[in-house]
Each structure stands twice: as C-alpha cells, then as structure tokens.
Design an enzyme around this catalytic site. Structure first.
Site, PDB file in Angstrom:
ATOM      1  N   ASN A 280      43.596   9.331  25.910  1.00  0.00           N
ATOM      2  CA  ASN A 280      42.703   8.213  25.660  1.00  0.00           C
ATOM      3  C   ASN A 280      43.529   6.934  25.702  1.00  0.00           C
ATOM      4  OD1 ASN A 280      43.843   7.746  23.069  1.00  0.00           O
ATOM      5  ND2 ASN A 280      42.371   9.125  22.101  1.00  0.00           N
TER       6      ASN A 280
ATOM      7  N   ASP B  35      37.965  16.682  24.008  1.00  0.00           N
ATOM      8  CA  ASP B  35      38.092  18.131  24.238  1.00  0.00           C
ATOM      9  C   ASP B  35      37.077  18.603  25.277  1.00  0.00           C
ATOM     10  OD1 ASP B  35      40.084  18.288  22.247  1.00  0.00           O
ATOM     11  OD2 ASP B  35      38.580  18.552  20.674  1.00  0.00           O
TER      12      ASP B  35
END
Length: 332
Positions: free
Chosen positions: A208, A279
């Site tokens: 991220n 995820d």
C-alpha cells in the site's frame, strides 16, 4: 476488457495456491455497556458473543478459498483455542491446513477487539488486545515449515508470501521460496508490511502507499513521488511487477517493461470498511496470474475484488459470482 476478465474468472477455479506467512486470529468480543464499575472508573461490558475471523495470511487463505482456489495454508499456530478455531474455519472452506504447524512454545498471533454497542447505539471498538511472541521461530519449526513447502511447492500454480512482520517468513524460507518459484516458473507474489526490500528476486510485489513510502524512505505526496517509489522498488528487487494500492485513488501497476498503469477504484461512493482489502487483492492477483493472466489484467481483476470487499464490514471475502456481477455492472 470485460470479456478477458470474465475468462480469467473461469480459469482461476481449482488453481493450486500456497499461502505462506503470519497466521493471525482476529477475535471480536461483543457486548453492550451495562454500567460503570464500582472497582474503578471503567465501563462494564456484558459479554454476548465471541467470534474468530481469519486475519493476516489466514485472511489471504480465506479469500483464495472463497474465490474457488485450492489453497494450501502454511504457517504457525499455538496450542490454543484461537489456533484450533482458525484451522477449523479454513478447513470448512476446503483449505488444506496440514501446513499449519502447532508450536507449543508460542501462542497463535491474536488481535482481540472488544466491541460495544446497544440496539440504539453505534457499535464501536473499545480496546484492542494483541498477543504475540516476538522471538524468532524455533529452528525445528522452521525446518518443518520448509519441509512442507518442499513437499508441495512443485504442484502449485502460484505462491503468496504474506509477511506481517511476525517471524514466520524467515530469511531461509524467503530465499528458498523465491529461488524455487523462479526455477520452476511458478508465479509468486509478496505482501510484506515492514520488510519488502529484503525480497530481492521476487516476481510480484504488493504494497500500500504507506508501506511503499516507508520502503523507499520518503513520503508519496504526488504523481512524481509515486512514480519514483514504484520504479525504485521494481529495480532494487529486480521484480517483474509492483502493485501499489492507493485507497480512494485506486492502484498503480509498475512493470519491468517500463509500463505504468493507473487503475481507478470501481466504487468510490460505497466504501464501508477497508479492513483486509489488501489480502483480497493479493489472493485475486495470484489466482489470476496462476490462470495465465497478464499483470495488468490480474491487477484490474484484483481491483474489482477490492471494490466488493470494502462494501462489507470487517475482514471480508468475495466469490467468483460476485466478481462476475461487479464486472458486468461496471461495463453496462
């Protein structure tokens, strides 16, 4: 575009995926506040429910399973309720859990959230209690993990390393998996919270924005710093592709060919909860690559998957049918 993504969804079913990493139990203690304690100025929670939800690498396993992959979970749990419950939940989703090794010397990594709220009040988190052993893995456990990987990796169509910084992915295991996947031409993706620059030679990197910024040592504040960070990670790790997820700004994919692709979010107005969306991205990405998709198509499919789970509360998953529906609605 729509047709190619729908074709990939057909092909991801029954792909063999190995997920190696930090197995986490997200525990939710639910109740309502009844009064203030006489013992101390604290609230008393009347306990009503306790739920265990797969977190960390276990959430990648869970997502891969609900997307119809044949998923092999590899990691460490303790001899405790949280570990047993995680193994039960994942086995019920048809995940292979023989690679979840029990270490009597350490607890299952557990993040317990105490949640309170009544019928007329908003449910909110009061406190979070983390339980984790910070020491390195026992050598014998490490060798057992490596032996399990060695026995099964040749049959895999894709491998995920999900490294939350809790020592399951040792330097030896990391090097072995990267080398073996490279030698056998098995797609391999890493999502590492703190340690990404150690993954030299990995095929695909998922980060991220804040993780990528920490890895390169400067803030990502605009297009120029984003492009610099992505290219730096790509080159330093000698990777084939780097995917940086950017919250409401979507994703940016960097490929070794020099191609940079910006992928906007699919549902900016309906974001509910981003917990665990990374995820979902990793699980979808590896399944798509295992099915023969290009990096760009794999990233676009994972973007749709993320767009579905952020509309659901907590760590959520999605299914092939939900993906088909989301893609169909987007291209109407």
């Amino acid at each position: 575009m729509e047709k190619s993504l729908l074709t990939i969804i057909q092909r991801i079913e029954q792909r063999n995926i190995m997920v190696i990493g930090d197995i986490v139990a997200d525990v939710y203690l639910e109740g309502k506040i009844s009064r203030i304690s006489r013992e101390a100025p604290v609230l008393i929670l009347e306990h009503s429910e306790e739920r265990v939800v797969p977190g960390g690498a276990a959430n990648v396993v869970h997502n891969t399973a609900t997307l119809s992959g044949n998923v092999y979970a590899v990691g460490v749990v303790g001899q405790d309720y949280a570990g047993q419950e995680l193994a039960r939940i994942l086995a019920n989703k048809n995940a292979y859990t023989n690679g979840l090794l029990v270490d009597n010397g350490r607890p299952t990594i557990t993040k317990t959230r105490v949640m309170a709220g009544g019928q007329a009040t908003v449910r909110q988190q009061i406190v979070r209690i983390d339980k984790e052993k910070k020491e390195a893995l026992d050598h014998e456990i490490e060798q057992s993990i490596k032996a399990y990987i060695t026995a099964h990796i040749s049959n895999m169509h894709g491998v995920v390393i999900s490294d939350y910084g809790s020592h399951t992915v040792t330097p030896d295991i990391m090097r072995y998996v990267i080398q073996t996947c490279g030698d056998k031409n098995i797609p391999c993706i890493v999502d590492s919270r703190y340690n990404i620059m150690e993954y030299s030679g990995i095929e695909v990197v998922k980060q991220n924005e804040s993780e990528a910024a920490a890895a390169v040592g400067y803030d990502i504040i605009d297009q120029a710093t984003l492009l610099s960070a992505g290219k730096t990670i790509l080159e330093k790790l000698d990777a084939k592709a780097v995917l940086i997820s950017r919250g409401p700004d979507g994703m940016t994919l960097f490929e070794e060919t020099g191609t940079v692709t910006h992928i906007p979010v699919t549902n900016k107005s309906e974001v509910y909860d981003v917990t665990g969306a990374g995820d979902t991205v990793v699980a979808t990405m590896i399944l798509a690559l295992a099915a023969g998709a290009s990096y760009e198509d794999a990233a676009r499919l994972s973007n749709f998957a993320a767009g579905i789970v952020v509309k659901k509360p907590g760590t959520a998953t999605t299914t092939p049918e939900e993906l088909r529906q989301a893609i169909g609605e987007h291209f109407e």
